[in-house]
Design a protein around this motif. Structure first.
Motif, PDB file in Angstrom:
ATOM      1  N   ARG A 228     145.746  26.751  52.506  1.00 26.67           N
ATOM      2  CA  ARG A 228     146.009  26.064  53.776  1.00 26.67           C
ATOM      3  C   ARG A 228     145.015  24.921  53.923  1.00 26.67           C
ATOM      4  O   ARG A 228     143.818  25.109  53.707  1.00 26.67           O
ATOM      5  CB  ARG A 228     145.840  27.016  54.958  1.00 26.67           C
ATOM      6  N   GLU A 229     145.497  23.767  54.326  1.00 25.91           N
ATOM      7  CA  GLU A 229     144.615  22.612  54.473  1.00 25.91           C
ATOM      8  C   GLU A 229     143.543  22.858  55.532  1.00 25.91           C
ATOM      9  O   GLU A 229     142.366  22.527  55.328  1.00 25.91           O
ATOM     10  CB  GLU A 229     145.430  21.365  54.824  1.00 25.91           C
ATOM     11  N   ASP A 230     143.932  23.459  56.674  1.00 27.92           N
ATOM     12  CA  ASP A 230     142.941  23.696  57.727  1.00 27.92           C
ATOM     13  C   ASP A 230     141.865  24.683  57.274  1.00 27.92           C
ATOM     14  O   ASP A 230     140.694  24.542  57.611  1.00 27.92           O
ATOM     15  CB  ASP A 230     143.595  24.151  59.028  1.00 27.92           C
ATOM     16  N   ASP A 231     142.243  25.662  56.472  1.00 29.82           N
ATOM     17  CA  ASP A 231     141.279  26.631  55.939  1.00 29.82           C
ATOM     18  C   ASP A 231     140.306  25.931  54.982  1.00 29.82           C
ATOM     19  O   ASP A 231     139.088  26.116  55.058  1.00 29.82           O
ATOM     20  CB  ASP A 231     142.022  27.766  55.226  1.00 29.82           C
ATOM     21  N   ALA A 232     140.836  25.093  54.100  1.00 28.44           N
ATOM     22  CA  ALA A 232     139.991  24.378  53.139  1.00 28.44           C
ATOM     23  C   ALA A 232     139.026  23.440  53.853  1.00 28.44           C
ATOM     24  O   ALA A 232     137.848  23.353  53.479  1.00 28.44           O
ATOM     25  CB  ALA A 232     140.861  23.604  52.149  1.00 28.44           C
ATOM     26  N   HIS A 233     139.498  22.753  54.882  1.00 25.67           N
ATOM     27  CA  HIS A 233     138.630  21.838  55.627  1.00 25.67           C
ATOM     28  C   HIS A 233     137.553  22.607  56.384  1.00 25.67           C
ATOM     29  O   HIS A 233     136.374  22.225  56.350  1.00 25.67           O
ATOM     30  CB  HIS A 233     139.440  20.963  56.572  1.00 25.67           C
ATOM     31  N   PHE A 234     137.953  23.693  57.075  1.00 24.32           N
ATOM     32  CA  PHE A 234     136.956  24.479  57.812  1.00 24.32           C
ATOM     33  C   PHE A 234     135.924  25.076  56.861  1.00 24.32           C
ATOM     34  O   PHE A 234     134.723  24.959  57.066  1.00 24.32           O
ATOM     35  CB  PHE A 234     137.616  25.599  58.632  1.00 24.32           C
ATOM     36  N   CYS A 235     136.411  25.721  55.815  1.00 21.71           N
ATOM     37  CA  CYS A 235     135.536  26.409  54.866  1.00 21.71           C
ATOM     38  C   CYS A 235     134.539  25.428  54.235  1.00 21.71           C
ATOM     39  O   CYS A 235     133.330  25.694  54.182  1.00 21.71           O
ATOM     40  CB  CYS A 235     136.402  27.079  53.809  1.00 21.71           C
ATOM     41  N   SER A 236     135.015  24.292  53.787  1.00 22.49           N
ATOM     42  CA  SER A 236     134.136  23.332  53.114  1.00 22.49           C
ATOM     43  C   SER A 236     133.119  22.726  54.082  1.00 22.49           C
ATOM     44  O   SER A 236     131.940  22.590  53.747  1.00 22.49           O
ATOM     45  CB  SER A 236     134.959  22.231  52.434  1.00 22.49           C
ATOM     46  N   MET A 237     133.557  22.392  55.295  1.00 24.88           N
ATOM     47  CA  MET A 237     132.628  21.806  56.264  1.00 24.88           C
ATOM     48  C   MET A 237     131.644  22.844  56.802  1.00 24.88           C
ATOM     49  O   MET A 237     130.473  22.538  57.055  1.00 24.88           O
ATOM     50  CB  MET A 237     133.384  21.147  57.422  1.00 24.88           C
TER      51      MET A 237
ATOM     52  N   ASN B 288     136.611  32.860  42.822  1.00 27.75           N
ATOM     53  CA  ASN B 288     137.807  33.650  43.111  1.00 27.75           C
ATOM     54  C   ASN B 288     137.544  34.795  44.083  1.00 27.75           C
ATOM     55  O   ASN B 288     138.421  35.568  44.371  1.00 27.75           O
ATOM     56  CB  ASN B 288     138.401  34.203  41.814  1.00 27.75           C
ATOM     57  N   GLY B 289     136.334  34.902  44.582  1.00 26.15           N
ATOM     58  CA  GLY B 289     135.975  35.995  45.483  1.00 26.15           C
ATOM     59  C   GLY B 289     136.531  35.823  46.880  1.00 26.15           C
ATOM     60  O   GLY B 289     137.185  34.828  47.193  1.00 26.15           O
ATOM     61  N   PRO B 290     136.214  36.792  47.745  1.00 23.20           N
ATOM     62  CA  PRO B 290     136.771  36.792  49.097  1.00 23.20           C
ATOM     63  C   PRO B 290     136.043  35.900  50.091  1.00 23.20           C
ATOM     64  O   PRO B 290     136.513  35.701  51.201  1.00 23.20           O
ATOM     65  CB  PRO B 290     136.635  38.255  49.520  1.00 23.20           C
ATOM     66  N   ARG B 291     134.876  35.367  49.719  1.00 21.47           N
ATOM     67  CA  ARG B 291     134.131  34.560  50.687  1.00 21.47           C
ATOM     68  C   ARG B 291     133.438  33.379  50.030  1.00 21.47           C
ATOM     69  O   ARG B 291     133.168  33.384  48.839  1.00 21.47           O
ATOM     70  CB  ARG B 291     133.126  35.408  51.448  1.00 21.47           C
TER      71      ARG B 291
ATOM     72  N   PRO C  51     121.111  29.502  46.615  1.00 17.50           N
ATOM     73  CA  PRO C  51     119.691  29.391  46.937  1.00 17.50           C
ATOM     74  C   PRO C  51     119.154  27.963  46.934  1.00 17.50           C
ATOM     75  O   PRO C  51     118.191  27.663  47.619  1.00 17.50           O
ATOM     76  CB  PRO C  51     118.992  30.224  45.866  1.00 17.50           C
ATOM     77  N   ARG C  52     119.769  27.089  46.206  1.00 20.46           N
ATOM     78  CA  ARG C  52     119.297  25.712  46.127  1.00 20.46           C
ATOM     79  C   ARG C  52     120.208  24.746  46.891  1.00 20.46           C
ATOM     80  O   ARG C  52     120.171  23.553  46.676  1.00 20.46           O
ATOM     81  CB  ARG C  52     119.207  25.264  44.672  1.00 20.46           C
ATOM     82  N   GLY C  53     121.037  25.295  47.767  1.00 21.91           N
ATOM     83  CA  GLY C  53     121.911  24.453  48.562  1.00 21.91           C
ATOM     84  C   GLY C  53     123.223  24.099  47.895  1.00 21.91           C
ATOM     85  O   GLY C  53     123.923  23.199  48.344  1.00 21.91           O
ATOM     86  N   ASP C  54     123.576  24.800  46.811  1.00 14.43           N
ATOM     87  CA  ASP C  54     124.880  24.564  46.180  1.00 14.43           C
ATOM     88  C   ASP C  54     125.947  25.301  46.984  1.00 14.43           C
ATOM     89  O   ASP C  54     125.691  26.338  47.581  1.00 14.43           O
ATOM     90  CB  ASP C  54     124.874  25.024  44.717  1.00 14.43           C
ATOM     91  N   ILE C  55     127.138  24.727  47.008  1.00 14.53           N
ATOM     92  CA  ILE C  55     128.242  25.281  47.796  1.00 14.53           C
ATOM     93  C   ILE C  55     129.205  26.017  46.874  1.00 14.53           C
ATOM     94  O   ILE C  55     129.635  25.469  45.861  1.00 14.53           O
ATOM     95  CB  ILE C  55     128.977  24.165  48.564  1.00 14.53           C
ATOM     96  N   ARG C  56     129.536  27.238  47.256  1.00 16.52           N
ATOM     97  CA  ARG C  56     130.513  28.050  46.512  1.00 16.52           C
ATOM     98  C   ARG C  56     131.696  28.297  47.436  1.00 16.52           C
ATOM     99  O   ARG C  56     131.569  28.999  48.432  1.00 16.52           O
ATOM    100  CB  ARG C  56     129.863  29.367  46.092  1.00 16.52           C
ATOM    101  N   LEU C  57     132.816  27.684  47.077  1.00 13.46           N
ATOM    102  CA  LEU C  57     134.017  27.767  47.913  1.00 13.46           C
ATOM    103  C   LEU C  57     135.034  28.716  47.300  1.00 13.46           C
ATOM    104  O   LEU C  57     135.265  28.687  46.101  1.00 13.46           O
ATOM    105  CB  LEU C  57     134.643  26.383  48.076  1.00 13.46           C
ATOM    106  N   ARG C  58     135.675  29.507  48.165  1.00 12.14           N
ATOM    107  CA  ARG C  58     136.711  30.426  47.677  1.00 12.14           C
ATOM    108  C   ARG C  58     138.002  29.647  47.435  1.00 12.14           C
ATOM    109  O   ARG C  58     138.429  28.846  48.259  1.00 12.14           O
ATOM    110  CB  ARG C  58     136.909  31.592  48.631  1.00 12.14           C
ATOM    111  N   ARG C  59     138.595  29.895  46.287  1.00 12.40           N
ATOM    112  CA  ARG C  59     139.835  29.189  45.928  1.00 12.40           C
ATOM    113  C   ARG C  59     140.972  29.488  46.905  1.00 12.40           C
ATOM    114  O   ARG C  59     141.833  28.645  47.126  1.00 12.40           O
ATOM    115  CB  ARG C  59     140.270  29.584  44.517  1.00 12.40           C
ATOM    116  N   SER C  60     140.968  30.675  47.483  1.00 17.24           N
ATOM    117  CA  SER C  60     142.061  31.030  48.400  1.00 17.24           C
ATOM    118  C   SER C  60     142.098  30.115  49.624  1.00 17.24           C
ATOM    119  O   SER C  60     143.134  30.023  50.283  1.00 17.24           O
ATOM    120  CB  SER C  60     141.944  32.494  48.839  1.00 17.24           C
ATOM    121  N   SER C  61     140.998  29.409  49.917  1.00 18.41           N
ATOM    122  CA  SER C  61     141.017  28.482  51.059  1.00 18.41           C
ATOM    123  C   SER C  61     141.966  27.314  50.810  1.00 18.41           C
ATOM    124  O   SER C  61     142.407  26.657  51.756  1.00 18.41           O
ATOM    125  CB  SER C  61     139.611  27.961  51.365  1.00 18.41           C
ATOM    126  N   LEU C  62     142.302  27.065  49.548  1.00 19.49           N
ATOM    127  CA  LEU C  62     143.193  25.952  49.216  1.00 19.49           C
ATOM    128  C   LEU C  62     144.648  26.221  49.598  1.00 19.49           C
ATOM    129  O   LEU C  62     145.480  25.322  49.549  1.00 19.49           O
ATOM    130  CB  LEU C  62     143.099  25.635  47.720  1.00 19.49           C
TER     131      LEU C  62
END
Length: 187
Positions: free
Chosen positions: A50-59, A29-32, A37-48
């Motif tokens: 907008r589709e373009d934001d979610a795609h950019f953020c995840s990639m 739920n954070g801003p970024r 450290p082990r290559g796990d991805i932490r995605l911000r929920r706010s990216s959801l």
């Protein structure tokens, strides 16, 4: 609006196409967003929102994993980039007081300016190339940073975050990042 599951499927497909196993994904739920450290991805929920934001953020975050920019390696680089300007500033402060007879306030000011200049240079040379590479990789794999999205993301930053970003220099401004990706021929 995409769902968490849809974006996770998007990441799995890109990881599979790249020939790596899908890293663990956590929604925060954070801003970024970030890479752990082990290559796990932490995605911000706010990216959801907008589709373009979610795609950019995840990639973009998957790019850091694929390109080897894990937090453990970044932490070592962070330490080196922070220590260098600190040592340089110290090398100005002590001789300034002892050898040159400069006043303490002037010497501290010079030391602080040198520290900030070193920090900025370290950010520009150490972090920015990795961020630019991640932006380009993201665009090539279905998550381009468009100028429209860059402007939206820039508006979300607080004045303090913008000021710190300009001082440290680790990331180019959002619109600049979008134009760099476009100039590289990635759409």
């Amino acid at each position: 609006m995409p769902t968490e599951a849809q974006i996770e499927d998007f990441i799995q497909a890109a990881a599979r196409d790249t020939g790596i196993s899908t890293p663990p994904i956590t929604w925060v739920n954070g801003p970024r967003s970030s890479v752990g450290p082990r290559g796990d991805i932490r995605l911000r929920r706010s990216s959801l929102e907008r589709e373009d934001d979610a795609h950019f953020c995840s990639m973009h975050e998957l790019a850091h994993v694929v390109l080897g920019h894990t937090r453990l390696l970044r932490r070592a680089r962070d330490t080196a980039l922070f220590a260098l300007p600190l040592v340089l500033a110290y090398r100005v402060i002590l001789p300034g007081i002892l050898l040159l007879g400069l006043s303490l306030p002037l010497t501290l000011l010079l030391g602080c300016l040198l520290f900030l200049a070193g920090l900025h240079l370290g950010g520009r040379l150490g972090f920015r190339p990795a961020e630019t590479a991640a932006d380009s990789w993201a665009a090539q794999h279905g998550g381009p940073l468009t100028l429209e999205l860059a402007q939206i993301l820039a508006q979300r930053r607080s004045p303090l975050t913008r000021a710190l970003g300009a001082i440290i220099g680790s990331h180019a401004a959002w619109p600049t990042r979008a134009s760099l990706t476009r100039k590289a021929g990635v759409r």
